[in-house]
Design a protein around this motif. Structure first.
Motif, PDB file in Angstrom:
ATOM      1  N   PRO A   1      34.075  73.075  93.490  1.00 48.11           N
ATOM      2  CA  PRO A   1      35.164  74.118  93.760  1.00 48.11           C
ATOM      3  C   PRO A   1      34.178  75.642  93.002  1.00 48.11           C
ATOM      4  O   PRO A   1      34.273  76.702  93.105  1.00 48.11           O
ATOM      5  CB  PRO A   1      36.175  74.291  93.039  1.00 48.11           C
ATOM      6  CG  PRO A   1      35.843  72.302  92.529  1.00 48.11           C
ATOM      7  CD  PRO A   1      34.519  71.727  93.876  1.00 48.11           C
TER       8      PRO A   1
ATOM      9  N   ARG B   1      40.755  64.308  97.806  1.00 45.24           N
ATOM     10  CA  ARG B   1      41.554  64.994  96.721  1.00 45.24           C
ATOM     11  C   ARG B   1      41.117  66.462  96.830  1.00 45.24           C
ATOM     12  O   ARG B   1      41.881  66.758  96.665  1.00 45.24           O
ATOM     13  CB  ARG B   1      41.976  64.126  96.315  1.00 45.24           C
ATOM     14  CG  ARG B   1      43.547  64.212  95.200  1.00 45.24           C
ATOM     15  CD  ARG B   1      44.456  64.482  95.878  1.00 45.24           C
ATOM     16  NE  ARG B   1      45.061  65.432  96.418  1.00 45.24           N
ATOM     17  CZ  ARG B   1      45.874  66.048  97.226  1.00 45.24           C
ATOM     18  NH1 ARG B   1      46.417  64.943  98.015  1.00 45.24           N
ATOM     19  NH2 ARG B   1      46.372  66.945  98.292  1.00 45.24           N
ATOM     20  N   LYS B   2      40.367  65.980  95.606  1.00 47.11           N
ATOM     21  CA  LYS B   2      39.694  67.463  95.272  1.00 47.11           C
ATOM     22  C   LYS B   2      39.647  68.574  96.946  1.00 47.11           C
ATOM     23  O   LYS B   2      39.460  69.828  96.445  1.00 47.11           O
ATOM     24  CB  LYS B   2      37.972  67.800  94.578  1.00 47.11           C
ATOM     25  CG  LYS B   2      38.289  68.815  94.447  1.00 47.11           C
ATOM     26  CD  LYS B   2      39.114  69.379  93.117  1.00 47.11           C
ATOM     27  CE  LYS B   2      39.006  71.166  92.452  1.00 47.11           C
ATOM     28  NZ  LYS B   2      39.717  70.736  91.481  1.00 47.11           N
ATOM     29  N   SER B   3      39.242  68.020  97.737  1.00 41.60           N
ATOM     30  CA  SER B   3      38.810  68.232  99.250  1.00 41.60           C
ATOM     31  C   SER B   3      40.010  69.368  99.679  1.00 41.60           C
ATOM     32  O   SER B   3      39.915  70.827 100.302  1.00 41.60           O
ATOM     33  CB  SER B   3      37.908  68.226 100.414  1.00 41.60           C
ATOM     34  OG  SER B   3      36.551  67.943 100.340  1.00 41.60           O
ATOM     35  N   LEU B   4      40.793  68.071  99.560  1.00 41.41           N
ATOM     36  CA  LEU B   4      42.488  69.049 100.722  1.00 41.41           C
ATOM     37  C   LEU B   4      42.679  70.346  99.017  1.00 41.41           C
ATOM     38  O   LEU B   4      43.197  71.337  99.677  1.00 41.41           O
ATOM     39  CB  LEU B   4      43.247  67.945 100.043  1.00 41.41           C
ATOM     40  CG  LEU B   4      42.558  66.758 101.625  1.00 41.41           C
ATOM     41  CD1 LEU B   4      43.581  66.095 101.772  1.00 41.41           C
ATOM     42  CD2 LEU B   4      43.091  67.400 103.297  1.00 41.41           C
ATOM     43  N   ASP B   5      42.482  69.853  98.229  1.00 43.56           N
ATOM     44  CA  ASP B   5      42.839  70.956  97.514  1.00 43.56           C
ATOM     45  C   ASP B   5      42.565  72.439  97.388  1.00 43.56           C
ATOM     46  O   ASP B   5      42.644  73.793  97.806  1.00 43.56           O
ATOM     47  CB  ASP B   5      43.045  70.344  96.166  1.00 43.56           C
ATOM     48  CG  ASP B   5      43.838  69.222  95.455  1.00 43.56           C
ATOM     49  OD1 ASP B   5      44.592  69.516  96.224  1.00 43.56           O
ATOM     50  OD2 ASP B   5      43.424  68.799  94.287  1.00 43.56           O
ATOM     51  N   GLU B   6      40.792  72.023  98.135  1.00 42.12           N
ATOM     52  CA  GLU B   6      40.270  73.059  97.600  1.00 42.12           C
ATOM     53  C   GLU B   6      40.601  74.038  99.154  1.00 42.12           C
ATOM     54  O   GLU B   6      40.792  75.693  99.151  1.00 42.12           O
ATOM     55  CB  GLU B   6      38.903  72.989  97.750  1.00 42.12           C
ATOM     56  CG  GLU B   6      38.011  72.629  96.748  1.00 42.12           C
ATOM     57  CD  GLU B   6      38.078  74.052  95.921  1.00 42.12           C
ATOM     58  OE1 GLU B   6      39.088  74.588  94.462  1.00 42.12           O
ATOM     59  OE2 GLU B   6      37.241  74.844  96.241  1.00 42.12           O
TER      60      GLU B   6
ATOM     61  N   ASN C   1      43.598  73.947 100.186  1.00 44.27           N
ATOM     62  CA  ASN C   1      44.719  74.764 100.035  1.00 44.27           C
ATOM     63  C   ASN C   1      44.734  76.294  99.261  1.00 44.27           C
ATOM     64  O   ASN C   1      44.847  77.472  99.866  1.00 44.27           O
ATOM     65  CB  ASN C   1      45.572  73.498  99.022  1.00 44.27           C
ATOM     66  CG  ASN C   1      46.369  73.074 100.059  1.00 44.27           C
ATOM     67  OD1 ASN C   1      46.779  73.201 101.186  1.00 44.27           O
ATOM     68  ND2 ASN C   1      46.634  71.712  99.557  1.00 44.27           N
ATOM     69  N   ARG C   2      43.804  75.945  98.241  1.00 36.49           N
ATOM     70  CA  ARG C   2      43.267  77.404  97.107  1.00 36.49           C
ATOM     71  C   ARG C   2      43.011  78.344  98.358  1.00 36.49           C
ATOM     72  O   ARG C   2      42.847  79.546  97.804  1.00 36.49           O
ATOM     73  CB  ARG C   2      42.376  76.936  96.155  1.00 36.49           C
ATOM     74  CG  ARG C   2      41.825  78.030  95.229  1.00 36.49           C
ATOM     75  CD  ARG C   2      41.010  76.988  94.359  1.00 36.49           C
ATOM     76  NE  ARG C   2      40.502  76.988  94.504  1.00 36.49           N
ATOM     77  CZ  ARG C   2      39.140  77.806  94.072  1.00 36.49           C
ATOM     78  NH1 ARG C   2      39.161  78.363  92.928  1.00 36.49           N
ATOM     79  NH2 ARG C   2      37.844  77.604  94.336  1.00 36.49           N
TER      80      ARG C   2
ATOM     81  N   ARG D   1      44.280  78.448 102.618  1.00 38.45           N
ATOM     82  CA  ARG D   1      46.448  78.320 103.046  1.00 38.45           C
ATOM     83  C   ARG D   1      46.576  79.538 101.758  1.00 38.45           C
ATOM     84  O   ARG D   1      46.625  80.706 102.385  1.00 38.45           O
ATOM     85  CB  ARG D   1      46.636  77.235 102.809  1.00 38.45           C
ATOM     86  CG  ARG D   1      48.735  77.281 102.715  1.00 38.45           C
ATOM     87  CD  ARG D   1      49.153  76.083 102.201  1.00 38.45           C
ATOM     88  NE  ARG D   1      48.950  76.093 100.352  1.00 38.45           N
ATOM     89  CZ  ARG D   1      49.194  75.043 100.510  1.00 38.45           C
ATOM     90  NH1 ARG D   1      50.077  74.309 100.602  1.00 38.45           N
ATOM     91  NH2 ARG D   1      49.586  75.385  98.781  1.00 38.45           N
ATOM     92  N   ASP D   2      46.159  79.285 100.415  1.00 34.58           N
ATOM     93  CA  ASP D   2      46.340  80.440  99.865  1.00 34.58           C
ATOM     94  C   ASP D   2      45.593  81.283  99.233  1.00 34.58           C
ATOM     95  O   ASP D   2      45.607  82.449  98.677  1.00 34.58           O
ATOM     96  CB  ASP D   2      46.535  79.830  98.436  1.00 34.58           C
ATOM     97  CG  ASP D   2      47.930  78.676  99.003  1.00 34.58           C
ATOM     98  OD1 ASP D   2      48.277  78.830  98.957  1.00 34.58           O
ATOM     99  OD2 ASP D   2      47.751  77.938  97.786  1.00 34.58           O
TER     100      ASP D   2
ATOM    101  N   ARG E   1      44.445  68.684 107.991  1.00 39.15           N
ATOM    102  CA  ARG E   1      44.432  69.856 107.129  1.00 39.15           C
ATOM    103  C   ARG E   1      44.725  70.824 108.377  1.00 39.15           C
ATOM    104  O   ARG E   1      44.674  71.822 108.231  1.00 39.15           O
ATOM    105  CB  ARG E   1      44.052  69.281 105.623  1.00 39.15           C
ATOM    106  CG  ARG E   1      44.284  70.811 105.150  1.00 39.15           C
ATOM    107  CD  ARG E   1      46.326  70.843 104.924  1.00 39.15           C
ATOM    108  NE  ARG E   1      47.018  69.468 104.242  1.00 39.15           N
ATOM    109  CZ  ARG E   1      47.403  69.377 103.030  1.00 39.15           C
ATOM    110  NH1 ARG E   1      46.417  70.097 101.902  1.00 39.15           N
ATOM    111  NH2 ARG E   1      47.342  68.406 101.917  1.00 39.15           N
TER     112      ARG E   1
END
Lengths: 285, 261
Positions: free
Chosen positions: B55, B84-89, B91-92, B95-96, B121
């Protein structure tokens, strides 16, 4: 719109290639644009798009090259280097853009006679060595003997540090890069010997070693010089080293080297040194 | 139009901050007429970054893209070992955030099942995945993917746009390995300008599956551009390879983000 912009780019590339000729002038007697690192013959592991001498000459001329110093790919694996050098000389006669640089292997019996023929029969101004393919290092006494003989004859000795990225070599012919460090000792004993390291600047990145080599009559060329603004960075990092133009065509696309001159901001003096002055300094006086 | 698929912001560039380094990249790229640069991974790299590290690397890219939004496209760097962290990244940053692609390097082989949630994803977000690949005679890193590994992934996800980074280095082996997977393009950047590569790829894959990139600043733009400028392929193919194909590949995500295409 896109088409036009692309054509503008193509035109700009062509202009780049033409620019050196304009900058240094093409009036009769004016110096040209010298490529010190070209090969003729067949690369042993694949056909190259420009491996016919006529097509290569045409392509180099389109880049603004007026003189190209050519070795032979056949020298890597052939044992009859007299035959290799004879064919090279004949090809160069048929295509006068090329100046033949003979192949010598100091581990072969009779290399002194091969060297004599390069000098006296073919009137070559230099010889090209491939220590990694011929199985010796630069602290080998046979290499030192060759260097001494070339010095006596005032011949340039080009040493190909690598021919191909070691990561992409044929697994049955995996050849390490040449270590140029032992040259320091040989050259200390042979003042005046002239050496050019080809394809060295991707692997030899030790600035101190480069500067120490540069204190002798050791020259380099840009074919494998990489990184953004590579030429500018090299000149800034190793001031005083002698850098010539080399394309390593036809193994590399010739445009790789000419575009490097565009990528770096160079003074007129630096550009002319790269294009011909440093190469001219390698010729016998 | 020249769009560069493959750039970094490492130490070879002038400046201290990501924005300053990007400015240097752009300054030199302008000399060749390069309009857009895809950038990924931070100023300092790790081959197998932990969940705290990648990140931070993505933060470098976000800062650079924020400073040069009209010139840079960011790709999010992920480590499939940390799903999990990869999917969060994802999104961050995608996606966002402003990023438009995924970069996978050498932490984990891409044929592994741990890739699946990331690929799914990315497909939902309609972004391409750039996978570093090499076939090294000298031996790959333990987690370093080959084009053959990418072909396995491509078979599982035939609709997801995948990019075979570095054309696998040994391109005579790599191109046939991915030839039968039309969702896989090759990235031309980051290996020596060995003559014939572009002609070989155009014959085997067609020009539509070839994307130009440099791998600057480790590589020069010059040596990498020569692979297209010097290739014996039609001018219309050169236009596609130098930028047209990448633009087409990124159009879905650019449209999703309301960016002008």
């Amino acid at each position: 719109m896109h088409r036009r912009r692309f054509l503008q780019y193509s035109a700009a590339t062509a202009a780049l290639c033409a620019a050196p000729r304009v900058a240094i002038g093409q009036s009769p007697g004016a110096p040209g644009f010298i490529d010190t690192n070209v090969y003729l013959g067949r690369w042993p592991f694949r056909r190259l798009p420009l491996d016919a001498a006529g097509r290569l000459a045409e392509s180099l001329r389109a880049q603004g090259i007026t003189e190209a110093w050519a070795g032979s790919f056949d020298a890597l694996l052939h044992r009859d280097l007299d035959a290799v050098n004879t064919e090279l000389a004949d090809t160069c006669k048929a295509h006068p853009l090329f100046h033949p640089i003979g192949a010598i292997n100091p581990k072969l019996p009779g290399w002194r006679e091969t060297l004599r023929k390069c000098h006296e029969t073919f009137d070559m101004h230099g010889v090209r060595l491939h220590p990694n393919y011929h199985g010796y290092t630069l602290d080998d006494p046979d290499f030192t003997a060759l260097l001494a003989e070339a010095r006596k004859r005032k011949l340039l000795v080009q040493i190909a540090v690598r021919m191909e990225d070691t990561r992409t070599q044929h697994p049955k012919v995996a050849v390490p890069d040449v270590d140029p460090a032992p040259l320091l000792a040989s050259l200390a004993d042979l003042p005046g010997a002239r050496v050019q390291l080809l394809n060295a600047l991707r692997t030899v990145s030790n600035a101190l070693l480069l500067q120490r080599l540069g204190k002798f009559d050791v020259h380099f060329e840009i074919a494998m010089l990489e990184s953004i603004e590579g030429v500018r960075r090299f000149l800034d990092r190793t001031p005083g080293t002698k850098l010539a133009f080399g394309s390593y065509a036809p193994f590399f696309y010739p445009e790789s080297a000419t575009l490097k001159l565009r990528e770096s901001i160079l003074s007129e003096d630096e550009l002319s040194a790269l294009q011909f002055k440093n190469a001219t300094a390698l010729l016998p006086t | 139009m020249i769009w560069d698929l493959h750039c970094h912001l490492t130490r070879a560039l002038r400046g201290e901050t990501p924005a300053e380094k990007a400015a240097h990249l752009i300054e030199v790229g302008d000399r060749h007429g390069i309009e857009r640069f895809c950038v990924y991974m931070g100023i300092e790299w790790k081959r197998d970054p932990d969940p705290d590290n990648f990140p931070k690397q993505n933060d470098d890219i976000l800062a650079a893209v924020e400073a040069h939004p009209d010139r840079l496209f960011g790709f999010v760097y992920l480590n499939p070992k940390h799903t999990r962290k990869s999917l969060d990244e994802l999104n961050r940053c995608v996606r966002d955030g402003p990023m438009v692609g995924v970069k996978l390097w050498v932490a984990h082989k891409c044929a592994a099942p741990e890739l699946d949630p990331i690929v799914e994803r990315a497909a939902t977000l309609r972004v391409p995945i750039f996978q570093h690949t090499w076939i090294k005679t000298t031996g790959n890193y333990p987690g370093e993917s080959t084009p053959m590994d990418l072909a396995v992934l491509a078979r599982r996800y035939p609709e997801v746009p995948l990019i075979c980074g570095h054309t696998g280095g040994n391109w005579e082996l790599a191109i046939p390995a991915i030839r039968d997977h039309p969702n896989v393009s090759i990235g031309l950047g980051g290996f020596d300008p060995t003559a014939g590569v572009t002609e070989f790829a155009a014959r085997a894959l067609g020009a539509d599956r070839i994307l130009w990139g440099s791998d600057a600043p480790g590589r020069s733009f010059a040596s990498q551009l020569s692979k297209v400028v010097g290739a014996d392929v039609p001018e219309t193919d050169k236009e596609k390879i130098l930028g047209g194909n990448l633009k087409k590949l990124l159009t879905p995500i650019l449209k999703n983000k309301g960016m002008e295409v």
